[in-house]
Design an enzyme around this catalytic site. Structure first.
Site, short mmCIF file in Angstrom:
data_model
loop_
_atom_site.label_atom_id
_atom_site.label_comp_id
_atom_site.label_asym_id
_atom_site.label_seq_id
_atom_site.Cartn_x
_atom_site.Cartn_y
_atom_site.Cartn_z
CD GLU A 14 -2.41 -1.18 2.78
OE1 GLU A 14 -2.14 -0.32 3.64
OE2 GLU A 14 -3.09 -2.18 3.00
CE LYS A 73 4.96 5.11 6.93
NZ LYS A 73 4.91 6.52 7.31
CG ASP A 97 3.92 12.49 4.76
OD1 ASP A 97 3.79 12.18 5.96
OD2 ASP A 97 4.82 13.23 4.34
CE1 TYR A 102 -3.34 2.97 8.50
CE2 TYR A 102 -3.37 4.64 6.78
CZ TYR A 102 -3.12 4.27 8.09
OH TYR A 102 -2.66 5.19 8.98
CE LYS A 113 9.96 7.44 6.38
NZ LYS A 113 8.98 8.13 7.12
CB CYS A 117 6.97 48.29 1.66
SG CYS A 117 5.81 47.65 0.44
CB CYS A 167 4.42 51.83 -0.74
SG CYS A 167 4.43 51.16 0.93
CB CYS A 206 3.92 46.82 3.78
SG CYS A 206 3.54 48.53 3.34
CB CYS A 208 1.11 49.65 0.32
SG CYS A 208 2.29 48.55 -0.47
S1 IVH Z 1 -0.60 0.44 8.73
C1 IVH Z 1 0.10 -1.34 13.07
N1 IVH Z 1 -0.84 1.44 6.35
O1 IVH Z 1 2.22 5.30 8.90
C2 IVH Z 1 0.45 -0.44 11.95
N2 IVH Z 1 0.02 2.85 8.05
O2 IVH Z 1 4.49 4.45 10.95
C3 IVH Z 1 -0.72 0.18 11.32
N3 IVH Z 1 0.45 5.15 7.32
O3 IVH Z 1 0.78 5.71 12.05
C4 IVH Z 1 -0.38 1.15 10.28
N4 IVH Z 1 -0.18 4.89 5.23
O4 IVH Z 1 -0.25 7.00 10.13
C5 IVH Z 1 -0.46 1.67 7.61
N5 IVH Z 1 -1.19 2.20 4.18
C6 IVH Z 1 -0.80 2.43 5.43
C7 IVH Z 1 -0.33 3.70 5.85
C8 IVH Z 1 0.07 3.87 7.18
C9 IVH Z 1 0.29 5.74 6.12
C10 IVH Z 1 0.98 5.83 8.53
C11 IVH Z 1 0.12 5.69 9.74
C12 IVH Z 1 0.96 5.08 10.82
C13 IVH Z 1 2.33 5.29 10.30
C14 IVH Z 1 3.17 4.11 10.75
#
Ligand code: IVH
Length: 670
Positions: free
Chosen positions: A116, A118, A120, A227, A314, A408, A411, A426, A432
């Site tokens: 999946e 991740k 942010d 998720y 990551k 500024c 002006c 400003c 201005c």
């Molecule tokens: S699973 C028990 N799936 O990443 C673990 N986490 O460092 C359950 N996050 O706190 C998390 N996308 O905020 C999971 N597809 C994804 C995610 C995800 C983002 C974040 C989440 C979590 C952090 C884990």
């Protein structure tokens, strides 16, 4: 038409709620809307009107609740039933391979995996009971988090009521994100209003979720993807399959999720999304790889901090180096000055980068920027790249330290910086050019006077022609002057003039907001209009009077007093009055409302036979009372229902607070 009976009203309200939920589902879950946005809005307005008129049918999960409320809330801390753990991180395909080998060694099988994105953002845990959203809690410290249910209700893609065959009780976890487009617009607005911009969409999402005022949260357009499903008696063993169920119940599930059989498929997913994520409308910082089977997950279990059945991979933030050419300074509508770094063009993440925002003076100083420096530019979670560092070994002696300007650039007025503020301003608000134009643009904007036909381009032209120098000048515009402007036809000119004429019916609170007094945003304007009623009262109000108004603090009060102390502002108001703008609050009385409970603070506890708790609370407000959640010496009554909590009863008895029944409450308000 004969008026509807209460039963008919209730039926109609329920039907509208059900239909609106269905349309929301069609839109967000199926991506197949069957009605237009306009029709949707009309139905919503119908429902809002009925709910307003008949508060006895209040439902916290009604689609109307998505607009939020401006009632300030303090977040209750809630202990997570299952702790919210984090994931261990990995940064290379070798580490991912090691993880999968560990899984296979421990479990003695070759399980399927799910990859999946991740996302942010900020994580959230939702609890559903009997298909209704019960509670939404932030991660907090993993053990306990903040109850942010009211704010979460405003997120349109989160279902308040579920569809199909859902378990009676379960938790679902996911990520609340702020899409790039919303993030960019929000930051632009913040810079214009002299507020510090958010550093990235993650901070913006979590900051928004923790706001006290849920109607502001509603306006910020957050989104959410899920998720992780937890609970007893779930319909599948496979995590991937469970997510497909959740999608049918109405959740947006983690997008682009893929099931993988072996390491090659997993590594392929990683390399595809390392690039492809740049096309996504929201920020991602990696991939999460999970064992699919819940049974195998359970066998593997958890370490103290994270599950053994999942790992995060990551992405490397893309970073390049380039030369800093110079720093220019832009003046926004409130006078806030934003520094912008101009760079030697460089390729980064598929686009050519020429500029980077430096946000404020502290950031320039923190980086110790010099002209001609070789700087590192990164594209992290945000679209606008940022300078993350300087290669000082490459510094040539010719470049002097970049300092923030003192005057500024538009002006020439000396800039000011207030204590505790990141931005320089400003202060020349009435002379201005960008500030004048900004003030006029704000005045005509949708949430302010909403003047049809006028936009920033026309404002620019009118300003260049010397026809407008302040907002009152708009009302003196003549058709002959307008049609002389570039690309302005007779029809457009009429539309603008009509728009101006019609703005006389805009309510006082919006007129007040439109004036653009610093710190008087929409909510503050509403509170002031409600508290002081007229512009005349506001004009003469001193600090003490102002801070006595609900939610007005000293900073806002000082800004208001300062604004009205200027002769030119008083003249402006006098002129606007001659154009018949509304400078008084009109009394709006809710049907059935009384002030029988005025000044009283009431606590409700237990369950009732003729009211739901929420109906009872709405009824208290209808009669002018205030709902309080805990008993104190200031409590006027405790209304005791069945199964009332013993601690509440004890405290009320101790403090000699009158305890009344539902029937006695009825007598009080009848
Ligand atoms: S699973 C028990 N799936 O990443 C673990 N986490 O460092 C359950 N996050 O706190 C998390 N996308 O905020 C999971 N597809 C994804 C995610 C995800 C983002 C974040 C989440 C979590 C952090 C884990």
């Amino acid at each position: 038409m004969s008026p509807m009976s209460p039963e008919e009203v209730e039926k109609r309200i329920k039907k509208l709620r059900k239909d609106l939920e269905q349309h929301n589902y069609n839109y967000y879950s199926l991506s197949q809307p069957t009605i237009s946005d306009f029709e949707f809005d009309m139905m919503m307005e119908d429902l809002q009107a009925l709910e307003k008129k008949y508060p006895q049918f209040f439902d916290p999960n009604s689609p109307t609740q998505r607009v939020g409320s401006d009632i300030s809330q303090e977040f209750k801390q809630v202990v997570h039933q299952y702790p919210m753990l984090s994931l261990s991180n990995s940064y290379s395909s070798q580490e991912v391979t090691d993880f999968m080998q560990r899984v296979e060694k421990f479990s003695g099988e070759q399980p399927d995996y799910v990859c999946e994105l991740k996302l942010d953002g900020t994580s959230i845990s939702l609890t559903y009971r009997d298909g209704e959203l019960l509670r939404a809690v932030t991660r907090g410290d993993g053990e306990k988090g903040d109850d942010v249910t009211a704010n979460v209700r405003t997120i349109r893609s989160i279902p308040l009521k579920l569809h199909g065959d859902f378990p009676a009780s379960f938790e679902i976890r996911g990520e609340i994100v702020m899409p790039f487009a919303v993030f960019d617009a929000l930051n632009e607005e913040r810079i214009e209003q002299g507020e510090a911009p958010f550093a990235n969409p993650r901070n913006a999402a979590s900051g928004t979720l923790k706001m006290q005022n849920s109607s502001v949260v509603a306006s910020r357009k957050l989104d959410a993807y899920f998720y992780y499903i937890l609970g007893e008696n779930l319909p599948e063993d496979g995590h991937f399959e469970l997510l497909q169920h959740a999608a049918r119940w109405g959740f947006q599930i983690s997008p682009h999720t893929g099931k993988c059989k072996d390491i090659d498929e997993v590594l392929n997913y990683l390399s595809v999304w390392d690039k492809k994520r740049e096309e996504l409308p929201f920020a991602t910082d990696g991939v999460v790889i999970k064992v699919n089977s819940k049974r195998v997950q359970e066998e593997l279990g958890f370490t103290a901090k994270s599950p053994r059945w999942a790992i995060a991979y990551k992405f490397k933030a893309e970073r390049v180096s380039t030369r800093l050419l110079n720093v220019t300074f832009q003046v926004g509508r409130t006078g806030a000055v934003t520094p912008v770094a101009n760079l030697e063009p460089v390729q980064l993440g598929g686009t050519v980068v020429k500029r980077a925002s430096l946000h404020n003076a502290d950031i320039i100083q923190g980086l110790d920027l010099h002209a001609n420096d070789l700087v590192f530019v990164e594209k992290g979670g945000e679209i606008i790249p940022k300078i993350v560092g300087v290669d000082t070994t490459q510094r040539n002696a010719s470049g002097s330290a970049i300092s923030f300007i003192t005057h500024c650039p538009e002006c020439g007025t000396a800039l000011v910086r207030e204590e505790g503020e990141a931005a320089f301003y400003c202060p020349n608000e009435d002379e201005c050019p960008p500030l004048i134009k900004g003030k006029i643009e704000h005045f005509i904007s949708r949430k302010a006077m909403d003047i049809d036909g006028l936009g920033s381009e026309t404002i620019d032209l009118l300003f260049q022609q010397g026809l407008i120098r302040n907002v009152a000048d708009l009302y003196d515009l003549k058709k002959e002057q307008l049609i002389l402007l570039d690309r302005m036809g007779e029809k457009s000119a009429d539309r603008i003039l009509d728009g101006l004429k019609n703005s006389a019916s805009v309510p006082f609170e919006r007129v007040l907001f439109a004036l653009g007094i610093r710190y008087v945003g929409e909510t503050v304007a509403k509170k002031l209009a409600k508290g002081l009623k007229t512009i005349d009262a506001l004009m003469i109000a001193d600090i003490t009077t102002l801070v006595a108004v609900d939610e007005i603090g000293i900073k806002i009060a000082e800004s208001i007093v300062d604004w009205f102390s200027k002769e030119k502002h008083l003249e402006l108001i006098a002129r606007l009055k001659t154009f018949n703008l509304k400078f008084e609050t009109e009394n709006v009385v809710k049907e059935g409302s009384t002030d029988k409970l005025k000044g009283m603070s009431i606590v409700v506890s237990g369950t009732f036979s003729t009211f739901s708790r929420d109906e009872l609370k709405a009824d208290i407000e209808l009669h002018g009372g205030k709902n309080a959640s805990s008993i104190s010496a200031k409590t006027s009554y405790l209304i005791a229902g069945e199964n009332i909590g013993p601690s509440k009863l004890e405290k009320a008895t101790q403090l000699k607070i009158p305890i009344i029944t539902e029937e006695e409450y009825r007598q009080l308000t009848n």
